[in-house]
Design a protein around this motif. Sequence first.
Motif, short mmCIF file in Angstrom:
data_model
loop_
_atom_site.label_atom_id
_atom_site.label_comp_id
_atom_site.label_asym_id
_atom_site.label_seq_id
_atom_site.Cartn_x
_atom_site.Cartn_y
_atom_site.Cartn_z
N GLY A 50 -0.48 4.72 -0.14
CA GLY A 50 -1.24 5.94 0.10
C GLY A 50 -2.29 6.19 -0.94
O GLY A 50 -3.44 6.51 -0.61
N GLU A 51 -1.97 6.03 -2.19
CA GLU A 51 -2.94 6.29 -3.26
C GLU A 51 -3.58 5.01 -3.75
O GLU A 51 -4.36 5.01 -4.69
CB GLU A 51 -2.24 7.00 -4.42
N GLY A 52 -3.24 3.90 -3.16
CA GLY A 52 -3.82 2.64 -3.58
C GLY A 52 -3.05 1.48 -3.01
O GLY A 52 -2.11 1.64 -2.23
N GLY A 66 4.41 6.66 -0.07
CA GLY A 66 3.90 7.39 -1.22
C GLY A 66 4.90 8.31 -1.89
O GLY A 66 4.64 8.80 -2.98
N GLU A 86 0.86 -1.19 0.00
CA GLU A 86 0.00 0.00 0.00
C GLU A 86 0.89 1.23 0.00
O GLU A 86 1.89 1.28 0.72
CB GLU A 86 -0.89 -0.04 1.24
#
Length: 796
Positions: free
Chosen positions: A70-72, A145, A68
């Motif tokens: 942060g954006e996906g 991220g 993971e």
Amino acid sequence: MKLSWKWLQEIAFLPVDAFTLAEKLTAAGTEVESIEEVAPNLAGAVIASVREIVPHPGAPHLKVAEVEWGEGSARCITAATNVKKGDRVPYGPPGAVLADGTILGVRDFDGASSEGMMLSAEEIGLPSIQEEEGILILPPDAPIGEDVRSWLGLDDVVMELSITPNRGDLLSVLGVARECCAIIPEARLKGLKIQRLDDEGEWPLPFEGIKLLHDGCLLYLLGLVTDVNIAPSPINVKVKLALSGMRPINNVVDATNLVMLLLGQPLHAFDYDRLPSPEITVRTAKDGERFITLDNKERILTPSDLLITSGGVAVGIAGVMGGANTEVTENTRRIVVESAIFDPIMISATSRRLGIASEAAYRFARGVDPAGARTALECVLQLLREWGAAVPHPIVKSEARGSRGSRIVSLRGTSLEKYLLSGDMDEASKILTRLGFEEVVREKDRTAFLVPTYRLDVSIEEDLIEEVARIKGYDSIPSRLPPFLHKPGEKGIEMKVQGRLREIGMARGYAEVVTYSFISPDFVPLLRFKPNDPRSSAVSLLNPLSKDQAVLRTSLLPGLLEAVCSNVRNGWRAPVRIFEMGRVFCAKENGVLEEDHIGGVAFTGKEARVLYPELLDDLLSVKADVEAFAAASGLELSFVSGEEAFAHKGQSAHILCEGKRIGYLARIKPSIERKLELGASVYAFEFDLSPLTREFFPHYALSDRFPPVMRDVAIIVPKGKSADSVLDDIKRLASSLVCSIRLFDVYEGQGIPQGHRSLAFSLEYRSPERTLSDEEVEEHHRSLRAALSREGYVLR
């Protein structure tokens, strides 16, 4: 030297880009050979957290990880065994590009799809920053991220600088930053915050002190750290080291290397508990002393090598490499850190002789700033504390042996005007101040500057002028024609003589060759030089190019014979006549004897179908060549029978000049010719050039007005007596009216006792004032015959 642009910007504010700076550095004398981007292809990789990792359902050697960022989130397959839940790793989603240009996508692994991949250090372009195989594990505080290339500092360029040997101050980031601030007036250095340590006080551990027993060590400092925790260095430190061309090892070693790259001062860490004794002594090595260095190689030392010892036992080769016996290991808990100033010449000689090209030796050999040794030690101790690697003790142990002292160099406006066509002292002072020089005295036409301690290359006025010129810009100096020379330069006597000899050699059919001064030691047994022959005492090279070039030549003959052999091996069958003028070297008790010689060889060739065999060289034709060389300097040489170890018996002679032996004339032994696979005769000569290197002025006189009167004399002598010695006796005993003597006949046979021969000489009697009568000449000739009889000669 490799230099990170980002690291340089941490030390100095530079209002230009890397390419502009490279042009300015090159113009100022520090050539930038290349500028390369770091991992230019890497794109799209981000920092991700491993949320879950489970075995692959269909492949036991694979694992399925959920990441993971942060954006996906995504699922990827890996065979790495070092990654676990909660780790932060570099992740390349589909569409990301690796350092080698590979574009990631979705790929099936035994029924499970992998959306991109977790990345190793090699896949992001820096394989040396990872100790273990598998995925690169990032610190726990790595921001999820963030772009991997940016966060690791890989959006950087590395400049390759060519540092000249006199500019050791540029072998550091700080040194280059100082140079940049001098070249670019708007640039400025950023301060380094380093905590100062004390000199007074005692360590909490037993320590008996530092002893410097040789001038090769001017200053020696030691710092103590305890509670050492050997671990990997911070990731940003690993990146800096890798971009600088060094491999990260552990936090202690990396701290010393990082400070060396930053400040230019080499440092070394010893395991305190492995020191043979709680003291340090710097001394020279004993002849033949053996020592095992950090690379586990045994080194044989000489008294020219400087050692760091403890309790009489060597623990390091000063300035070159530490010892395996005090190496910092995972079990190390207490260390002492060395920061010292060593003699550049000693370190350079030891490094070259042992073949150890360490980064420390490279810097020490070019000179290290004595004022920076303490700062470097304080800096490395501070880093170890900040990284949680150790607890430094705030006391520095030090010992000094003499000092280099401060240097003050004056600059005159007239000198500046002479060399740069501009006597602007104000401008010169501003430039030198930017370079770190301090103005201490200013007079009408002279300004004195205090030279900074790191500029070991500046000592005279011309050095200051050069500094002004290169910073100002050589292209700003007006061009001008050189002044008119009223008198042309003249060649020295040696060049004149060599020119004459070169002309004579080529006129007599020789080709000039230039062979190596370095030859194989096998020439001694080949030419059969005896042990008491000076030519058998060759000087060995400390760092030969190869085993066939391991010693200095003691004679020109080996190189000349090799030249002939090379031509024969390449198919040449015709005669060869070559000569050479060069220096030979013979070892002696207090040094090396060097002499300039001329030598030549005449090879009769392997061609059996010779049209005029009588024109082939023999000993007498080569003798005539030697006499022609001597005649170029107005000398008459004499030849006496003599033996050479490499010469055909009965076909060798010593060359004498004014009674002193200066060389030889010989035919090479047939056994040596066969060993060299020449297949034909070789005649050789060699003699000292020094008798020929004298001014020679021919004398002119009127031709003789009165005719000569000729008389002959025949003398029976033993075969072993040379004609030259008989000629010398005739000259000594003859009347002053004898103006020339010539040998015209040699006879052996009927009427001559066995073992003897008859030598017949023609004498020319002449007076410059009148015509001589036969009676007068006969009286002088009878007196000569009587004198020869009294000398023991038998006259015919």
